[in-house]
Design a protein around this motif. Structure first.
Motif, short mmCIF file in Angstrom:
data_model
loop_
_atom_site.label_atom_id
_atom_site.label_comp_id
_atom_site.label_asym_id
_atom_site.label_seq_id
_atom_site.Cartn_x
_atom_site.Cartn_y
_atom_site.Cartn_z
N GLU A 45 36.88 50.18 57.16
CA GLU A 45 35.93 50.89 58.02
C GLU A 45 35.01 51.74 57.16
O GLU A 45 35.46 52.50 56.30
CB GLU A 45 36.68 51.77 59.01
N LEU A 46 33.69 51.63 57.41
CA LEU A 46 32.69 52.39 56.67
C LEU A 46 31.87 53.22 57.65
O LEU A 46 31.11 52.68 58.47
CB LEU A 46 31.76 51.45 55.90
N PRO A 47 32.00 54.54 57.62
CA PRO A 47 31.19 55.39 58.50
C PRO A 47 29.70 55.24 58.22
O PRO A 47 29.29 55.02 57.07
CB PRO A 47 31.67 56.80 58.17
N THR A 48 28.92 55.36 59.27
CA THR A 48 27.47 55.33 59.12
C THR A 48 26.87 56.56 59.80
O THR A 48 27.58 57.38 60.38
CB THR A 48 26.88 54.04 59.71
N THR A 49 25.56 56.70 59.69
CA THR A 49 24.85 57.83 60.31
C THR A 49 24.15 57.36 61.59
O THR A 49 24.11 56.17 61.88
CB THR A 49 23.81 58.38 59.34
N GLU A 50 23.60 58.30 62.32
CA GLU A 50 22.86 57.94 63.53
C GLU A 50 21.72 56.97 63.21
O GLU A 50 21.53 55.96 63.89
CB GLU A 50 22.30 59.20 64.20
N SER A 51 20.97 57.29 62.15
CA SER A 51 19.85 56.41 61.78
C SER A 51 20.36 55.07 61.27
O SER A 51 19.76 54.02 61.53
CB SER A 51 18.98 57.09 60.71
N GLY A 52 21.49 55.10 60.53
CA GLY A 52 22.07 53.85 60.06
C GLY A 52 22.53 52.98 61.21
O GLY A 52 22.38 51.75 61.19
N ALA A 53 23.10 53.61 62.24
CA ALA A 53 23.58 52.87 63.40
C ALA A 53 22.43 52.20 64.14
O ALA A 53 22.56 51.05 64.60
CB ALA A 53 24.33 53.80 64.34
N VAL A 54 21.30 52.90 64.24
CA VAL A 54 20.12 52.33 64.90
C VAL A 54 19.67 51.07 64.17
O VAL A 54 19.39 50.03 64.78
CB VAL A 54 18.98 53.36 64.98
N LYS A 55 19.59 51.14 62.84
CA LYS A 55 19.17 49.98 62.05
C LYS A 55 20.15 48.82 62.21
O LYS A 55 19.75 47.67 62.39
CB LYS A 55 19.06 50.37 60.57
N ARG B 33 22.27 48.20 64.65
CA ARG B 33 22.24 47.63 66.01
C ARG B 33 21.00 46.78 66.24
O ARG B 33 20.98 45.93 67.14
CB ARG B 33 22.34 48.74 67.06
N ASN B 34 19.98 46.99 65.42
CA ASN B 34 18.77 46.15 65.49
C ASN B 34 18.86 44.95 64.56
O ASN B 34 17.90 44.20 64.41
CB ASN B 34 17.53 46.98 65.14
N GLY B 35 20.05 44.79 63.92
CA GLY B 35 20.25 43.64 63.06
C GLY B 35 19.79 43.81 61.64
O GLY B 35 19.74 42.84 60.86
N ASN B 36 19.47 45.04 61.26
CA ASN B 36 18.98 45.32 59.91
C ASN B 36 20.05 46.03 59.08
O ASN B 36 20.95 46.66 59.62
CB ASN B 36 17.73 46.22 59.98
N PRO B 37 19.97 45.95 57.74
CA PRO B 37 20.92 46.69 56.90
C PRO B 37 20.84 48.18 57.18
O PRO B 37 19.76 48.73 57.40
CB PRO B 37 20.45 46.36 55.47
N GLY B 38 22.00 48.82 57.21
CA GLY B 38 22.05 50.25 57.46
C GLY B 38 22.95 50.94 56.47
O GLY B 38 23.93 50.36 55.99
N MET B 39 22.65 52.18 56.15
CA MET B 39 23.41 52.93 55.17
C MET B 39 24.82 53.24 55.68
O MET B 39 25.01 53.63 56.83
CB MET B 39 22.69 54.24 54.83
N VAL B 40 25.81 53.07 54.78
CA VAL B 40 27.20 53.39 55.09
C VAL B 40 27.82 54.10 53.89
O VAL B 40 27.29 54.05 52.79
CB VAL B 40 28.02 52.12 55.41
N ILE B 41 28.95 54.74 54.14
CA ILE B 41 29.69 55.39 53.06
C ILE B 41 30.77 54.42 52.60
O ILE B 41 31.76 54.18 53.30
CB ILE B 41 30.31 56.71 53.54
N GLY B 42 30.57 53.82 51.42
CA GLY B 42 31.40 52.71 50.98
C GLY B 42 32.51 53.07 50.03
O GLY B 42 32.63 52.45 48.96
N THR B 43 33.34 54.03 50.36
CA THR B 43 34.44 54.43 49.49
C THR B 43 35.48 53.32 49.37
O THR B 43 36.02 52.85 50.37
CB THR B 43 35.12 55.70 50.03
#
Length: 302
Positions: A244-254, A256-266
């Motif tokens: 599981e990789l947490p994301t941000t609100e803006s990352g989630a929007v991207k 959900r639109n099918g685009n790459p989104g920023m996540v915390i990849g520990t």
């Protein structure tokens, strides 16, 4: 204009303790009706006479079905020694019989050959496709069915009970695509006495355990009421084997639109499959690349 599907948008997992005498498809239809859900599917067919864990996905949870289908599964089953049948279970026609009855020691000695990475030929009465046709349909029509062996990983196969000379109970943990009926058939052949499945119960499948299962009677009692929601688990259960990789609100929007989104990849490597979450809720599944998740499946639960 296409016809709209009836039912409500509802997503999650329902673990059914399937009874004998009903198909997996019928169970799925029953669950879908009880929840008044638009969409439903299951993660791994059980034969009509088999019982135990049948995990049913509703709505967006159907997108996680492949991850549960690929997971390890456990079975407890009884083999009838001394007879082979055309279906490799008790429903079929008896083809061969033998008076030979192996000892417990002989049975245990035969199990390692059916453990580990093996090649298994599915039963002739199975859902495997041959030139676009289901094998069981061809077999029922009297056609000769020739199935090729396919790889299967069997993590463990152990003898747990010998109730009488004719019956032996085993427990098996295996990967995707395993046929317990084939194990019973092959064990009987290896022992020189023939064999088929008498009883079969799936005790767990991936993250789902039969102890958490609900019966169809229990489901019927609360069908189409608010109380039924007690039996609905979250979508995320189907993703427990992925990081599981947490994301941000803006990352989630991207995402959900099918685009790459920023996540915390520990602790996740480049190219690994993972799922992105926002406040613990699944947003998307995809590949982790350079701090972003590239989505292959997006969850529309808002």
């Amino acid at each position: 204009m296409g016809r709209r599907k009836k039912g409500r948008d509802i997503s999650g997992w329902v673990v059914i303790d399937k009874p004998a005498g009903i198909t997996s498809t019928s169970v799925v239809n029953k669950v879908r009706w009880a929840f008044d859900a638009k969409k439903a599917g299951h993660a791994g067919t059980l034969d009509p006479d088999a019982t135990g864990v049948l995990a049913v996905a509703l709505g967006e949870a159907t997108k996680t079905v492949p991850f549960v289908t690929d997971a390890m599964k456990a079975y407890r089953f009884t083999v009838r020694l001394g007879q082979s049948t055309n279906t490799d279970d008790a429903e079929g026609e008896v083809l061969s019989e033998s008076e030979t009855r192996p000892s417990d020691e002989e049975i245990e000695a035969a199990l390692p050959a059916l453990t580990g990475d093996i090649m298994q030929v599915p039963p002739k009465f199975s859902a495997v496709k041959i030139d676009g046709q289901r094998a069981y349909k061809l077999a029922r029509d009297g056609e000769e069915v020739e199935l090729t062996a396919r790889p299967l990983f069997v993590e463990s196969l152990v003898l747990v009970e010998r109730s009488d000379p004719d019956h032996v109970t085993l427990e098996m943990v295996c990967g995707k695509g395993g046929y317990v009926r084939s194990i019973a058939r092959d064990l009987g052949e290896a022992l020189g006495c023939f064999g088929h499945v008498r009883e079969l119960r799936r005790t767990w499948s991936g993250p789902f355990d039969v102890e958490d299962g609900v019966t169809l009677e229990e489901l019927d009692a609360v069908a189409k009421t608010d109380a039924i929601m007690e039996f609905l688990g979250p979508i995320e259960i189907g993703l427990v084997d992925l990081p599981e990789l947490p994301t941000t609100e803006s990352g989630a929007v991207k995402l959900r639109n099918g685009n790459p989104g920023m996540v915390i990849g520990t602790g996740v490597q480049y190219g690994d499959e993972a799922w992105a979450s926002l406040n613990g809720q699944a947003v998307a599944v995809g590949r982790f690349k350079a701090g972003e998740l590239h989505p292959s499946r997006v969850f529309n639960t808002n």
